[in-house]
Scaffold this motif. Structure first.
Motif, mmCIF file in Angstrom:
data_model
loop_
_atom_site.group_PDB
_atom_site.id
_atom_site.type_symbol
_atom_site.label_atom_id
_atom_site.label_comp_id
_atom_site.label_asym_id
_atom_site.label_seq_id
_atom_site.Cartn_x
_atom_site.Cartn_y
_atom_site.Cartn_z
ATOM 1 N N ALA A 160 31.915 53.176 30.258
ATOM 2 C CA ALA A 160 30.504 52.816 30.151
ATOM 3 C C ALA A 160 30.035 52.855 28.701
ATOM 4 C CB ALA A 160 29.667 53.765 31.009
ATOM 5 N N ALA A 161 30.488 53.852 27.937
ATOM 6 C CA ALA A 161 30.099 53.933 26.529
ATOM 7 C C ALA A 161 30.574 52.710 25.762
ATOM 8 C CB ALA A 161 30.659 55.212 25.906
ATOM 9 N N LEU A 162 31.817 52.289 26.010
ATOM 10 C CA LEU A 162 32.350 51.118 25.317
ATOM 11 C C LEU A 162 31.632 49.841 25.732
ATOM 12 C CD1 LEU A 162 36.193 51.870 25.381
ATOM 13 C CD2 LEU A 162 34.623 52.094 23.454
ATOM 14 N N LEU A 163 31.404 49.690 27.039
ATOM 15 C CA LEU A 163 30.817 48.458 27.537
ATOM 16 C C LEU A 163 29.337 48.341 27.181
ATOM 17 C CD1 LEU A 163 32.431 47.894 31.043
ATOM 18 C CD2 LEU A 163 33.036 46.951 28.837
ATOM 19 N N PHE A 164 28.671 49.432 26.902
ATOM 20 C CA PHE A 164 27.289 49.352 26.449
ATOM 21 C C PHE A 164 27.215 49.187 24.937
ATOM 22 C CE2 PHE A 164 23.005 50.486 25.399
ATOM 23 C CZ PHE A 164 22.259 50.082 26.502
#
Length: 608
Positions: A547-551
Motif C-alpha cells: 500500500a505504501a508503494l502503490l500510494f
C-alpha cells in the motif's frame, strides 16, 4: 528396456563447480573490475558532473555529492563492498552469506542505471554531452567498467529461504535440516564463503533496530524527494539495490532474525513509524504519510478476505465509503441531514458497525458463489454503492448523502480536549494537523494488525486458510464454509469502516467519486487488491509495504501525465513475472509459485 543417463559435465577450470559468467573475461579479473569500478564511482561523486546549477540538485560542487550523485555514491559503495566480499574479506562476510557474485551483478546494474540516467538527463535538459564535467564522464566510464566486470562473475544458486513462522513444525524441521546440510556442504565447497556465526539474542535485537532505522531513512528519503529526476533515480537504486541484497542472502538472514523476534519487530516497526512526523519540518509529506496509513489499513482488512479466506472481492472500497459516510453523518457536519455531533469514539463505532452490517447483508446472499462469480457480484456491489450515494440527493431519492456534492465541512476531531486541527509542540517540535491524524491512524493500524494476527492464528483463521486452499476438502472435514466466509467478509468490512471514519475527518469532505473501482489514484478497489497481491497475500507486512508503494509512486509519477498508468502497469507486470508471490511472501505461497525450485532434478530417462 534401456536406460539412458546423462553424462555429468566436466567442471570448468576457471571457476569452482563449472560456473561461468556471460562474457569471456576471467572471473578474478571481473571481480577486480567490478570492485575498482565501484570505488571509482564513489570518487566521481565528489567531482562536478555539470558546469551549471540549472540541472536539479546542483551537481557543480566539488567535494560534496548532491542530488542524484548521492544515489550513485550509495550504488558504487555497495558494488565495491560486495566485490570485496566476493574475495572472502573476513570483515565483510556478513554482507553476503549466500555468496557475493550474483549480488555484485545487481549492485553494478543499479549503479550503471542511476548514473547513466543522470548523464542522459543532463545531456537532454541542457543540450548535449558538452554540458558534462570530468566527473560525469568518469562516473559513466566507471559504472560501465564495473558492470562489464560483474557480467564476468559466475552464477550461484541462492541458499534456501528462511523458514516461515506460519509453517508447521514438520516444515520447520525440514527447512532447518536443509539449511544445516547446506551449511556443511558450503563449508567444504571451494570458493564459497562460509556463513557468519549465529548471533546472541541482544545482537539480533540490535540488528532489528538497525534494519528499522535504515527502512525509516529510505522511506523518509523517498517520500521527501524534491524533484522528479531524483525520485526516478531513487526507484532505480532502491529496487535494484534491494535485489542485490536479496541475492547476497542478507535479506533472507535478516528475515530469519525478525521471524525469531516477531513481537519485537512489530513493536519496533510502529515505534519507527511514529518517528516519521518528527523528521518533517511541515505537513507537506506528513499528508502523504496519513493517507498511506489509511490505504494500508484498508488493504490489511482486504487481506483477511483475499489473503486468508481466498475470496476475490472487487468492491471492497465500498465498505470504506460506508464507514466514511456513516461517520460524516453523525460528526456535526452542516451538510448532514442529521443534526447530531457524536464524539469520536461513538462515530468510530457507528462507522465500523455500518460497514459490518453492509458486509453481512451483501455477503449473506452472495457468498454461496465461488471464484469469478463472486468477484463479479462484489464488483456490482461497489458500483451500486457509488450510484446509490449519488442518487440520495433529495431529488432522485431521499436527502441523505447530498448526492454528488457529498458531505462537506466535516469538523476536525477533538478527543479529550486535544484538537487535531491545530498545531501542537511536542519536545520542541511542532506537530501539524496531518501529523496529529498520522498518530491517530497509526494507533488504528496497530489495532487492525492485532486483529489480523490474532484472527489468523485462531481456529477461525485456520478455517479461512483451509477454505482458501481447497473449499471442497474443507467442507468434507466439517468446516461450515458459508459461516466462515461470512465472518471473514464481516471482519474485513468492519476494519475498512474503521479506517473510513478517520478518512472522513482528514479529507473534510466525503463524495461518491472517492470510491471508484479503478482510477488514477488510490484508494480504489483495483489499487487495494494490487496492494495485497504486490505486498504478499496472507502476511502482515506485505499489504502495508504494498500500500505504501502503490500510494507513493503514483503521487510521485504525476509528471508522466498520460503515461503514468502505462509505467505503473508495466512495473506490475514485471513484478508479477519475476516475483509473483509478492514482496513479503508467505512461504507456502512462495512454494506454490516456485515448485520447480524444490523439485528433484531429472537425471535420466527410461524407455522401452
Amino acid at each position: 528396456m534401456t536406460t539412458q543417463t546423462t553424462t555429468p559435465k566436466t567442471p570448468s577450470p576457471a571457476t569452482p563447480g563449472g560456473a561461468t559468467g556471460l562474457i569471456g573475461i576471467p572471473p578474478h579479473l571481473g571481480r577486480a573490475l567490478a570492485t575498482g569500478g565501484g570505488a571509482l564511482t564513489v570518487v566521481s561523486t565528489f567531482l562536478a558532473w555539470t558546469w551549471t546549477s540549472a540541472f536539479p540538485g546542483d551537481l557543480t560542487v566539488y567535494g560534496y555529492p548532491g542530488g542524484l550523485q548521492v544515489l550513485a555514491l550509495i550504488g558504487g559503495a555497495l558494488t565495491a563492498l560486495l566485490g570485496l566480499a566476493s574475495y572472502g574479506v573476513k570483515g565483510l562476510r556478513w554482507l553476503a552469506p549466500a555468496g557475493a557474485d550474483p549480488a555484485v551483478k545487481f549492485a553494478a546494474l543499479a549503479t550503471l542505471a542511476t548514473t547513466w540516467y543522470t548523464v542522459i538527463a543532463i545531456s537532454a535538459q541542457l543540450g548535449g554531452v558538452v554540458n558534462l564535467e570530468p566527473g560525469g564522464y568518469l562516473a559513466a566510464a566507471a559504472t560501465l567498467i564495473a558492470f562489464l566486470g560483474a557480467l564476468a562473475l559466475p552464477f550461484r544458486h541462492p541458499d534456501p529461504d528462511p523458514f516461515d513462522p506460519d509453517s508447521t513444525s514438520w516444515e520447520r524441521f525440514r527447512h532447518t535440516t536443509a539449511q544445516r546440510w547446506g551449511t556443511v556442504r558450503a563449508a567444504f565447497a571451494p570458493g564459497t564463503p562460509r556463513p557468519a556465526p549465529t548471533l546472541p539474542s541482544w545482537a539480533e535485537i540490535l540488528v532489528i533496530v538497525a534494519v528499522l532505522g535504515v527502512a525509516l531513512t529510505v522511506f523518509t528519503y523517498g517520500i521527501g524527494t524534491e524533484y522528479d529526476e531524483l525520485f526516478v533515480g531513487f526507484l532505480i537504486t532502491a529496487g535494484l539495490g534491494f535485489a542485490a541484497l536479496h541475492r547476497s542472502g542478507l535479506i533472507a538472514q535478516v528475515t530469519e532474525i525478525t521471524a525469531r523476534h516477531q513481537n519485537i519487530t512489530i513493536c519496533g516497526a510502529f515505534v519507527a513509524a511514529a518517528c516519521f512526523p518528527f523528521t518533517q519540518t511541515d505537513d507537506q509529506y506528513a499528508t502523504l504519510g496519513v493517507y498511506i496509513l489509511i490505504f494500508a489499513t484498508v488493504a490489511l482488512g482486504l487481506n483477511i478476505v483475499v489473503g486468508l479466506a481466498g475470496l476475490l472481492d472487487l468492491g471492497y472500497v465500498a465498505f470504506l465509503g460506508v464507514g466514511a459516510y456513516a461517520a460524516s453523518l453523525v460528526s456535526g457536519s452542516q451538510s448532514s441531514p442529521f443534526d447530531v455531533h457524536f464524539p469520536f469514539w461513538a462515530a468510530v463505532l457507528v462507522g465500523a458497525a455500518a460497514s459490518l452490517v453492509f458486509g453481512v447483508l451483501i455477503g449473506a446472499p452472495t457468498l454461496r458463489l465461488r471464484g469469478d462469480y463472486l468477484a463479479i457480484v462484489t464488483l456490482g456491489f461497489g458500483e451500486i454503492f457509488r450510484i446509490t450515494a449519488n442518487n440520495l440527493d433529495g431529488t432522485s431519492g431521499p436527502d441523505v448523502t447530498n448526492g454528488s456534492n457529498g458531505i462537506a465541512g466535516i469538523p476536525d476531531l477533538d478527543i479529550l480536549g486535544f484538537d487535531f486541527g491545530t498545531h501542537h509542540d511536542v519536545a520542541g517540535v511542532t506537530i501539524g494537523r496531518f501529523a496529529n491524524y498520522f498518530f491517530l491512524m497509526l494507533l488504528i493500524t496497530a489495532v487492525v494488525v492485532l486483529v489480523f494476527r490474532r484472527s489468523g492464528d485462531s481456529r477461525i483463521g485456520r478455517a479461512w486458510v483451509a477454505i482458501r486452499e481447497d473449499e471442497t476438502a474443507a467442507l468434507a472435514m466439517g468446516i461450515n464454509g458459508f459461516r466462515v466466509k461470512l465472518i471473514a467478509f464481516a471482519v474485513g468490512a468492519s476494519l475498512a469502516g474503521l479506517a473510513g471514519t478517520v478518512q472522513a475527518h482528514v479529507t473534510y469532505t466525503v463524495t461518491p467519486e472517492q470510491y471508484l473501482f479503478a482510477g488514477t489514484t488510490p484508494p480504489n478497489s483495483a489499487f487495494l487488491l494490487a496492494a495485497v497481491v504486490l505486498g504478499g497475500m496472507g502476511t502482515i507486512g506485505g499489504p502495508l509495504i504494498g500500500a505504501a508503494l502503490l500510494f507513493l509512486i503514483p503521487n510521485k509519477l504525476q509528471f508522466l501525465g498520460d503515461y503514468q498508468l502505462f509505467a505503473f502497469g508495466l512495473a506490475l507486470v514485471l513484478l508479477m513475472r519475476f516475483r509473483p508471490e509478492g514482496l513479503v511472501p508467505n512461504r507456502r505461497r512462495q512454494l506454490e509459485f516456485h515448485e520447480e525450485a524444490d523439485a528433484p532434478a531429472v537425471l535420466g530417462k527410461t524407455g522401452a
